[in-house]
Design a protein around this motif. Structure first.
Motif, short mmCIF file in Angstrom:
data_model
loop_
_atom_site.label_atom_id
_atom_site.label_comp_id
_atom_site.label_asym_id
_atom_site.label_seq_id
_atom_site.Cartn_x
_atom_site.Cartn_y
_atom_site.Cartn_z
N ASP A 1 12.18 27.61 3.61
CA ASP A 1 11.37 28.85 3.86
C ASP A 1 9.99 28.71 3.98
O ASP A 1 9.19 28.28 3.38
CB ASP A 1 11.49 29.72 2.60
CG ASP A 1 11.08 30.93 2.79
OD1 ASP A 1 10.55 31.42 3.67
OD2 ASP A 1 11.02 31.94 1.94
N VAL A 2 9.44 29.03 5.35
CA VAL A 2 7.89 28.96 5.68
C VAL A 2 7.06 30.18 5.20
O VAL A 2 5.95 30.11 5.66
CB VAL A 2 7.78 28.66 7.12
CG1 VAL A 2 8.28 27.13 7.71
CG2 VAL A 2 8.28 29.67 8.07
N GLY A 3 7.57 30.83 4.73
CA GLY A 3 6.86 32.13 4.25
C GLY A 3 6.99 33.41 4.66
O GLY A 3 7.89 33.46 5.93
N TYR A 4 6.56 34.58 4.60
CA TYR A 4 6.71 35.73 5.23
C TYR A 4 6.24 35.64 6.69
O TYR A 4 5.11 35.09 6.93
CB TYR A 4 6.04 36.78 4.48
CG TYR A 4 6.18 38.33 4.79
CD1 TYR A 4 7.50 38.69 5.14
CD2 TYR A 4 5.10 39.14 5.04
CE1 TYR A 4 7.67 40.05 5.74
CE2 TYR A 4 5.27 40.41 5.60
CZ TYR A 4 6.62 40.92 5.70
OH TYR A 4 6.77 42.15 6.33
N ARG B 1 4.73 37.37 8.66
CA ARG B 1 3.21 37.84 8.97
C ARG B 1 2.00 37.28 8.15
O ARG B 1 1.04 37.20 8.58
CB ARG B 1 3.20 39.15 8.70
CG ARG B 1 4.08 40.22 9.45
CD ARG B 1 3.92 41.72 8.80
NE ARG B 1 4.92 42.52 9.15
CZ ARG B 1 4.97 43.25 10.32
NH1 ARG B 1 4.18 43.10 11.33
NH2 ARG B 1 5.98 43.96 10.72
N GLY C 1 1.42 30.00 7.60
CA GLY C 1 0.55 28.89 7.67
C GLY C 1 1.04 27.89 8.78
O GLY C 1 2.07 27.48 8.94
N GLY D 1 2.40 24.14 7.42
CA GLY D 1 3.45 24.16 6.83
C GLY D 1 4.83 24.31 7.73
O GLY D 1 5.73 23.47 7.44
N PRO E 1 -0.51 35.40 11.24
CA PRO E 1 -1.65 35.90 12.10
C PRO E 1 -1.35 35.05 13.53
O PRO E 1 -1.11 34.02 13.45
CB PRO E 1 -2.83 35.53 11.39
CG PRO E 1 -2.09 34.95 10.23
CD PRO E 1 -0.93 34.65 9.98
N PRO F 1 0.80 19.51 4.16
CA PRO F 1 2.27 19.51 4.20
C PRO F 1 2.92 18.47 5.13
O PRO F 1 4.02 18.03 5.00
CB PRO F 1 2.74 20.95 4.75
CG PRO F 1 1.39 21.62 4.45
CD PRO F 1 0.31 20.87 4.59
N ARG G 1 -2.11 44.44 9.00
CA ARG G 1 -1.96 42.93 8.62
C ARG G 1 -3.25 42.33 8.56
O ARG G 1 -3.51 41.73 7.84
CB ARG G 1 -0.97 42.30 9.63
CG ARG G 1 0.29 43.13 9.86
CD ARG G 1 1.21 43.05 8.63
NE ARG G 1 1.97 44.13 8.65
CZ ARG G 1 3.13 44.69 7.84
NH1 ARG G 1 2.80 43.80 6.63
NH2 ARG G 1 3.87 45.62 8.00
N GLY H 1 -6.98 29.85 6.71
CA GLY H 1 -6.09 29.38 7.69
C GLY H 1 -6.08 29.67 9.00
O GLY H 1 -5.21 29.48 9.92
N ARG H 2 -6.75 30.74 9.37
CA ARG H 2 -6.54 31.34 10.75
C ARG H 2 -7.69 30.69 11.78
O ARG H 2 -7.97 31.36 12.82
CB ARG H 2 -7.07 32.85 10.74
CG ARG H 2 -5.68 33.27 9.69
CD ARG H 2 -6.35 34.95 9.37
NE ARG H 2 -6.53 35.44 10.40
CZ ARG H 2 -6.11 36.75 10.73
NH1 ARG H 2 -5.19 37.41 10.02
NH2 ARG H 2 -6.27 37.52 12.05
N ALA I 1 3.80 24.59 -0.05
CA ALA I 1 4.32 24.17 1.43
C ALA I 1 5.87 24.38 1.20
O ALA I 1 6.80 24.02 0.36
CB ALA I 1 4.03 22.89 1.57
N PRO I 2 6.48 24.69 2.51
CA PRO I 2 5.51 24.91 3.72
C PRO I 2 5.25 26.27 3.87
O PRO I 2 4.43 26.74 4.80
CB PRO I 2 6.84 24.86 4.80
CG PRO I 2 8.05 25.23 4.10
CD PRO I 2 8.03 24.59 2.82
N ALA I 3 5.02 27.23 2.74
CA ALA I 3 4.30 28.60 2.95
C ALA I 3 2.93 28.29 2.36
O ALA I 3 2.51 27.18 1.83
CB ALA I 3 4.94 29.56 2.06
N GLU I 4 2.01 29.35 2.47
CA GLU I 4 0.68 28.95 2.06
C GLU I 4 0.20 30.08 1.27
O GLU I 4 0.61 31.29 1.36
CB GLU I 4 -0.12 29.09 3.44
CG GLU I 4 -1.28 28.12 3.39
CD GLU I 4 -2.10 27.85 4.60
OE1 GLU I 4 -2.83 28.68 5.02
OE2 GLU I 4 -1.40 27.09 5.43
#
Lengths: 291, 349
Positions: A71-74, A76, A79, A82, A99, B37, B192, B203-204, B319-322
């Motif tokens: 799962d790479v996150g929501y 919206r 990152g 990841g 984003p 990651p 958002r 991160g953007r 990871a893999p989320a932030e």
């Protein structure tokens, strides 16, 4: 003359045959795909290309097997790294994914990022199917799924049209304190209500806005719809039916309170025909009268 | 001028402190490039540091994602640290932090206004300013916040600690309300973007958006560092500093503009990253005393170090989320702020 015609015919056949072979060899090359958006993951599964999936976003919970993927996150709040750690070579992302800078970062490392339409409509669903099939190089599977979906959608619309009446629906998307957040114009819930041949009582507002319970009562919806987790958060059907402001509405009096899984109802994926028909029936029949 | 006749030993230990900080910052910068990651080898990292058309996927990840993020982290951390230290000197208040006294939320509000209403009400400005529109808007917002806080907290020529914090609370509340109203007006997509300002993230960043703000932040840090001696004199008291030949009004104005510029640019690209401006100067003062010639550069280095460490956790923990970095710094900084409040309670009220 006839011989020449036959010859060209044979040559044409040969050409077609060659193209098919080339097409087939292109298919054989599997990709590493990350799907961002519940409906996109569902389409990939429906196309039979799930073996190419190496990652998914948090909303991709159907079918059950999708939950096994990282799962790479929501979708919206992504990152870049990841996602890249899954070594993808194709990102299938709903247009709402972001984003935007993060998708730019991913693209700048040479990964193909395919942005798919996020409108809440049957046409957009068919377009998504066609485009995903195209980038995965499985056009036949895409055509097949698209025509089957089109048929199901037509059947669903026809059966909904046959229901005739136009019930008033309030779609509660969330709750905070005493007030509820209702779905207005330009939301997935609004599109679903329209597809189900019903009227959204909150349609003169745009997006998801707070609605006072008083105006919810005045709107007198025939049915109240919500996602399962919202129903749980609000304390169940009885709590809503007994709510001081809502209990005067026709919906509460008949306990016509329709709760379904959020992705199933609102993601506008391949289960849309089913969700449409189910929802259309539920807002007309569910509740005390049908039990 | 007792401050100028420092013992040599003290001087040396301060230099060592700065060297240690610089060394730790180098290590964390290296970690920022090397850890993530995606496991990446040293060869690819080295290759990524040089411009080249033909890079491996891993090298591209370092060059396009980790490197701009590293530079942003360094700039934002340094700016928050040094502006925090300068504001504390300027307001003569240990609790002055861009986040607490409302400078950051002023910047975030202005950034929000640019996002939600910019294209409707000021399309000419948006077109003219391009990538600079957000930093400029955030600069204006932090400028307004900082000037009003300064005006509100002045009492008979000195800054009152309590009214400074109270003015900050009021400005935070007003900016919060206005941001809340903006979320009500905004489209789904704008919403958002708005949530991003309140949580903070490095991160953007892309090279295109990094360059303008990095320039602005570097200018803010460099010019603020030059005010160290003046801030030391100012510590003696406003009138005393005047007698010693310091143009107090000009120094104040310069610091206010630099603070707004720095914090505004930082908020414009990374959202609100709280408590760095509070924690960094205090830790330096604990080790090296109140001399701004050490507090300012030390806070810049330590601020950068804190942001880099927080971002390392943000990038790797889930990871893999932030994770949003602002959440991390606030989670660590909140308890620190409470401890500070306890320590300074008697002096404040």
């Amino acid at each position: 003359m006839i011989a020449i015609k036959r010859l060209t015919g044979a040559a044409l056949m040969l050409g077609w045959g060659l193209m098919l072979v080339v097409g087939a060899s292109a298919q054989a090359e599997p990709k590493r795909v990350v799907a961002l958006g519940g409906e996109i993951t569902e389409i990939v599964y429906q196309l039979g290309a799930q073996d190419q999936l190496v990652g998914r976003d948090t909303t991709s919970t159907y079918p059950e097997a999708a939950n096994e993927l990282p799962d790479v996150g929501y979708f919206r709040q992504l990152g870049a790294e990841g996602i890249l750690s899954l070594k993808p070579d194709l990102i299938l992302a709903t247009a709402a994914a972001g984003p935007p800078e993060v998708l730019e970062q991913i693209a700048s490392t040479g990964v193909q990022v395919e942005k798919l339409p996020s409108e809440h409509s049957a046409e957009s669903l068919l377009e998504k199917v066609a485009r995903i099939a195209k980038v995965l190089e499985i056009p036949e599977a895409g055509d097949k799924l698209a025509s089957s979906l089109r048929q199901q959608l037509d059947e669903a619309s026809a059966s909904i049209a046959a229901m005739g009446d136009k019930p008033k629906v309030l779609f509660i998307i969330g709750t905070g304190g005493g007030d509820v957040m209702a779905a207005g114009e330009e939301t997935a819930a609004n599109s679903l209500i329209k597809l189900a041949g019903a009227e959204n009582v909150f349609a003169d507002h745009k997006g998801y806005k707070t609605m006072s319970l008083e105006s919810a009562a005045v709107a007198a919806p025939d049915a109240i719809a919500l996602m399962e987790h919202t129903l749980k958060a609000m304390g169940g059907v009885d709590k809503i039916a007994d709510h001081p402001a809502l209990k005067l509405t026709p919906a509460a009096q008949t306990q016509r309170i329709v709760a379904r899984d959020g992705t199933y109802l609102l993601s506008f994926g391949p289960r849309l025909p089913e969700a449409m028909t189910d929802f259309a029936k539920a807002i007309r029949t569910e509740g005390r009268s049908s039990h | 001028m007792s401050l100028r006749n420092l013992h040599e030993a003290q001087e040396r230990s301060r230099r060592i402190l700065l060297l240690v900080l610089a060394a730790m910052l180098s290590v964390s910068s290296f970690l920022a490039l090397a850890v993530g990651p995606v496991p990446i080898g040293a060869g690819d990292i080295w290759a990524a540091l040089w411009p080249s058309e033909d890079l491996s996927r891993d090298a591209q990840i370092v060059q396009q994602i980790r490197l701009p993020r590293l530079i942003l982290g360094l700039c934002v951390g340094a700016v928050l640290g040094v502006c925090g230290a300068a504001l504390q000197g300027l307001f003569r208040n240990p609790l002055a932090d861009p986040g607490i006294i409302g400078v950051s939320s002023g910047a975030a509000l202005a950034a929000g206004l640019v996002i939600v209403t910019g294209n409707t009400f000021a399309s000419g400005f948006m077109e003219w300013a391009g990538n600079y529109a957000l930093p400029l808007g955030a600069f204006a917002g932090s400028m307004i916040a900082i000037v009003s806080i300064y005006a509100l907290s002045q009492r008979a020529g000195t800054t009152s600690g309590a009214s400074l914090i109270l003015a900050g609370i009021a400005i935070n509340a007003m900016a919060g309300a206005a941001l809340g109203y903006l979320t009500f007006l905004s489209s789904d997509n704008q919403l958002r973007q708005l949530t991003f300002w309140t949580l903070g993230s490095l991160g953007r960043i892309t090279w295109d958006s990094l360059v303008p703000v990095a320039v602005l932040m570097t200018i803010a840090v460099a010019l603020t560092l030059r005010k160290a001696a003046a801030l030391n004199t100012y510590l003696l008291g406003e009138r005393e500093a005047g007698h010693l030949g310091l143009n107090v009004e000009r120094m104040k104005k310069t610091l206010i503009v630099l603070g707004a510029l720095g914090v505004g640019s930082a908020v414009a690209v990374s959202g609100i990253i709280g408590f760095v401006g509070l924690a960094a100067p205090h830790i330096i003062r604990l080790f090296a005393g109140a001399d701004h010639r050490i507090v300012l550069p030390g806070s810049a280095l330590l601020g950068a170090l804190l942001v880099m460490c927080a971002d390392l956790i943000a990038r790797t923990a889930a990871a893999p989320a932030e994770l949003p970095i602002g959440v991390l710094t606030s989670a660590l900084g909140g308890p620190f702020f409470l401890w500070l409040l306890g320590r300074y309670r008697r002096e404040l009220f």
